[in-house]
Design a protein around this motif. Structure first.
Motif, short mmCIF file in Angstrom:
data_model
loop_
_atom_site.label_atom_id
_atom_site.label_comp_id
_atom_site.label_asym_id
_atom_site.label_seq_id
_atom_site.Cartn_x
_atom_site.Cartn_y
_atom_site.Cartn_z
N SER A 165 0.83 -1.21 0.00
CA SER A 165 0.00 0.00 0.00
C SER A 165 0.86 1.25 0.00
O SER A 165 0.67 2.16 0.79
CB SER A 165 -0.92 0.01 1.22
N LYS A 213 2.19 -12.35 -0.27
CA LYS A 213 2.14 -12.57 1.18
C LYS A 213 2.85 -13.85 1.60
O LYS A 213 3.51 -13.88 2.65
CB LYS A 213 0.69 -12.61 1.65
N THR A 245 4.19 -5.33 5.62
CA THR A 245 2.77 -5.65 5.70
C THR A 245 2.25 -5.47 7.12
O THR A 245 1.22 -4.82 7.35
CB THR A 245 2.53 -7.11 5.26
N LYS A 246 2.97 -6.03 8.07
CA LYS A 246 2.55 -5.94 9.47
C LYS A 246 2.57 -4.50 9.97
O LYS A 246 1.62 -4.05 10.63
CB LYS A 246 3.48 -6.80 10.34
N GLU A 275 -0.28 -2.41 8.51
CA GLU A 275 -1.57 -2.76 9.09
C GLU A 275 -1.76 -2.09 10.44
O GLU A 275 -2.88 -1.76 10.84
CB GLU A 275 -1.67 -4.28 9.23
N ASN A 276 -0.67 -1.89 11.17
CA ASN A 276 -0.75 -1.24 12.48
C ASN A 276 -0.63 0.28 12.41
O ASN A 276 -0.81 0.96 13.42
CB ASN A 276 0.35 -1.79 13.40
N GLU A 315 -11.02 4.89 6.05
CA GLU A 315 -11.22 3.57 6.64
C GLU A 315 -12.65 3.08 6.44
O GLU A 315 -12.88 1.88 6.23
CB GLU A 315 -10.88 3.62 8.14
N LYS A 342 -9.42 -6.91 1.00
CA LYS A 342 -8.54 -6.36 2.05
C LYS A 342 -7.10 -6.19 1.58
O LYS A 342 -6.15 -6.46 2.33
CB LYS A 342 -8.57 -7.25 3.30
N ASP A 343 -6.93 -5.72 0.35
CA ASP A 343 -5.57 -5.48 -0.14
C ASP A 343 -5.22 -3.99 -0.09
O ASP A 343 -4.23 -3.56 -0.68
CB ASP A 343 -5.41 -6.01 -1.56
N ARG A 344 -6.06 -3.20 0.60
CA ARG A 344 -5.85 -1.77 0.79
C ARG A 344 -5.93 -1.00 -0.54
O ARG A 344 -5.39 0.09 -0.67
CB ARG A 344 -4.52 -1.49 1.48
#
Length: 456
Positions: free
Chosen positions: A14, A78, A159-160, A163-164, A295, A305-307
Motif C-alpha cells: 500500500s 504474502k 505488511t505488518k 496494518e498497524n 477507513e 482487504k488489499d488496501r
C-alpha cells in the motif's frame, strides 16, 4: 517506478509515489478533457521507508521480475513465493541490492551507536549481529548480501507495520485530544472565578459554532460522489456514472484507487466542517476525520482487504442499499475519541512524568551546586599555592642576600647588578694606586743604622 508495476506492490505494501486528484478543467461543449496530475512522494511512515522504496525500484529494473510482479496476486506476495524469483534476476541487480543492504546495515549501526551513546552505555565489544536482530526488515545473520530471505522479511515486516499504522495514528490523535483537554482544564484552574466563568462561556460558544456546519455526506455514498462529480469535476449531477467517476479519479491510471486517491475525494466534505481561518476548527481533527472516512470506505468496498479499491469492487459497492440510503456521517465533535476514565489515566501519567522530571531537575541542580563548591575549593587551593610560591621566592631572595649571592629572579635566574663604591670621608677622593703606595712606603719606620757603638 511505472504505475502498472507499482500496482503490484500496492497489493501488499500500500505504497505509492503518490498521485493526488486535482480539479479537472473542462472547456465548454464536448471538448477534450484536460487533467493535471501532480506527482509527489508519499511517505509510508515506516522508519525504513527509503530502503523499501529503493529495493522496489531496483527490482523493477529487472525484466524477469517485472513480468512476475505484473502477474502476481496478493497471496503470491504474502506467502513469499515472489521472493523466490530473486534468484533469477540479473547480476547487476543483485549487486545493487547487496549495496543497498550494506548501506542499510551501516545506517542501523549508526542509529544503534547513537542510542547507546545517548544512554551513556559503554560497549567496547559491540555484538552488531545481536543488536541488529531488533530490526525485523532484514536478515541480521547475513549483513553483506541481499538474499531471498531479505525480500521475504522486508515484505512481511512492511505488511505488518502498515496494518498497524492506522491504529497508531488513532492512538496518537487520542493522546493529542486528551492533552488539549488537560491543558484547557489546567488553564481554567489558574483563573479566578469571574475570569473562569467568562472563559468557559467563550469556549462553549466556539464549540457550538464549530458544530453549526452543513450536513456531511457519508463517504463513498452516492450523495458524496455526486457532489465531487458536480463541484470538483464540473459535470452534470444528473449524468453521474460510477464507471466514469472511477476512471476520472484513478489519476495514475493503474486500475485501482489507492488510499491517497480515496482521501482526495473527501476534501469537499471536510471543508464543510473545518476552516484553517477559524479559531474553533482544529486541523489535526480534520486529518483524523479524513483517516476515518478512508477507513469507512475501505471497510465497505475493499472486499479482498488489499488496501486498494478495484473497479469491480467499486461498481459492486454502488449496488448496495447503503450506497443510495446511507446514514448521516457522524463527525468527531459528536463522537468523543476518549472517555473520562481514559483522560484521568492520561493525567495521572502526565503527573508521574512531571514528578520524574522534577526529580531529575533537582538531581541536576544538586550536581551543579556540588560542581560550584568544588570549583570554589579548587580556586582557593590555587590562590594558596600562588601565595606559597611567592613566599618561597621571597625567602630565597633573602637567603641569597645573606650569603652574598646575587639575588635570583622569579624563575630562579641570577640577577647581576653593577657594584658601586661609597666615597670615604666627606671631601676626600680615592687616591690613585701609585700615590697610595708612595704614601704607605713613606710611613714605614726607618731601618736601624748599622755599626753603631754599643753602650756599656
Amino acid at each position: 517506478m511505472t504505475m502498472n508495476l507499482k500496482c503490484g506492490w500496492l497489493l501488499l505494501l500500500s505504497i505509492s509515489t503518490g498521485v493526488w486528484s486535482v480539479p479537472i478543467d473542462r472547456h465548454e461543449g464536448n471538448q477534450e478533457v484536460k487533467e493535471e496530475v501532480q506527482e509527489e512522494s508519499v511517505d509510508t511512515g515506516l522508519y525504513y521507508d527509503r530502503y523499501l522504496r529503493e529495493v522496489i525500484e531496483v527490482l523493477e529494473t529487472d525484466p524477469h521480475f517485472r513480468e512476475k510482479l505484473q502477474t502476481a496476486n496478493t497471496e503470491d506476495i504474502k506467502n513469499g513465493r515472489l521472493s523466490k524469483e530473486l534468484d533469477l534476476v540479473s547480476h547487476h541487480v543483485r549487486t545493487r541490492l547487496d549495496e543497498l543492504k550494506r548501506q542499510e546495515v551501516s545506517r542501523l549501526r549508526m542509529l544503534l551507536k547513537a542510542k547507546l551513546d545517548s544512554t551513556n552505555t559503554q560497549s567496547l565489544q559491540m555484538d552488531h549481529a545481536s543488536l541488529l536482530k531488533q530490526f525485523e526488515h532484514l536478515d541480521p545473520h547475513n549483513q553483506n548480501t541481499f538474499e531471498a530471505k531479505d525480500l521475504e522479511l522486508l515484505i512481511s515486516t512492511a505488511t505488518k507495520d502498515l496494518e498497524n499504522y492506522d491504529a497508531e495514528r488513532h492512538e496518537e490523535f487520542k493522546r493529542y485530544e486528551m492533552l488539549k483537554e488537560h491543558e484547557r482544564r489546567e488553564y481554567l484552574k489558574s483563573l479566578d472565578q469571574e475570569k473562569r466563568d467568562r472563559e468557559e462561556k467563550r469556549m462553549q460558544e466556539l464549540k457550538e459554532k464549530h458544530r453549526q456546519h452543513p450536513k456531511v455526506n457519508s463517504p463513498g455514498s452516492v450523495a458524496q460522489l455526486r457532489e465531487v462529480w458536480e463541484e470538483t469535476d464540473g459535470l452534470d449531477p444528473q449524468e453521474f456514472n460510477p464507471k466514469t467517476f472511477f476512471k476520472l479519479h484513478d489519476t495514475n491510471e493503474d486500475g485501482v484507487l489507492d488510499e491517497q486517491e480515496l482521501e482526495a475525494l473527501f476534501t469537499k466534505e471536510l471543508e464543510k466542517v473545518y476552516d484553517p481561518k477559524n479559531e474553533e476548527d482544529d486541523m489535526m481533527e480534520m486529518e483524523e476525520e479524513r483517516l476515518r472516512m478512508r477507513e469507512h470506505v475501505m471497510k465497505n468496498v475493499d472486499t479482498n482487504k488489499d488496501r486498494l479499491v478495484s473497479l469491480e469492487e467499486f461498481l459492486k459497492s454502488t449496488e448496495k442499499k447503503e450506497f443510495n440510503n446511507p446514514k448521516e456521517w457522524e463527525t468527531l465533535d459528536n463522537k468523543p475519541v476518549y472517555t473520562e476514565e481514559e483522560l484521568q489515566r492520561f493525567e495521572a501519567e502526565l503527573r508521574d512524568k512531571e514528578e520524574e522530571l522534577k526529580r531529575r531537575a533537582e538531581t541536576l541542580r544538586q550536581e551543579q551546586e556540588l560542581l560550584k563548591e568544588r570549583g570554589k575549593a579548587l580556586e582557593a587551593q590555587r590562590r594558596e599555592y600562588q601565595q606559597a610560591v611567592q613566599e618561597m621566592s621571597q625567602r630565597q631572595k633573602e637567603l641569597q642576600a645573606v650569603d652574598g649571592h646575587p639575588p635570583a629572579g622569579p624563575n630562579g635566574e641570577l640577577q647581576f647588578q653593577p657594584e658601586t663604591h661609597k666615597p670615604q670621608g666627606n671631601s676626600k677622593q680615592a687616591k690613585a694606586p701609585a700615590e697610595h703606595e708612595a704614601e704607605v712606603q713613606s710611613n714605614l719606620p726607618a731601618e736601624p743604622p748599622q755599626n753603631l757603638p754599643s753602650h756599656t
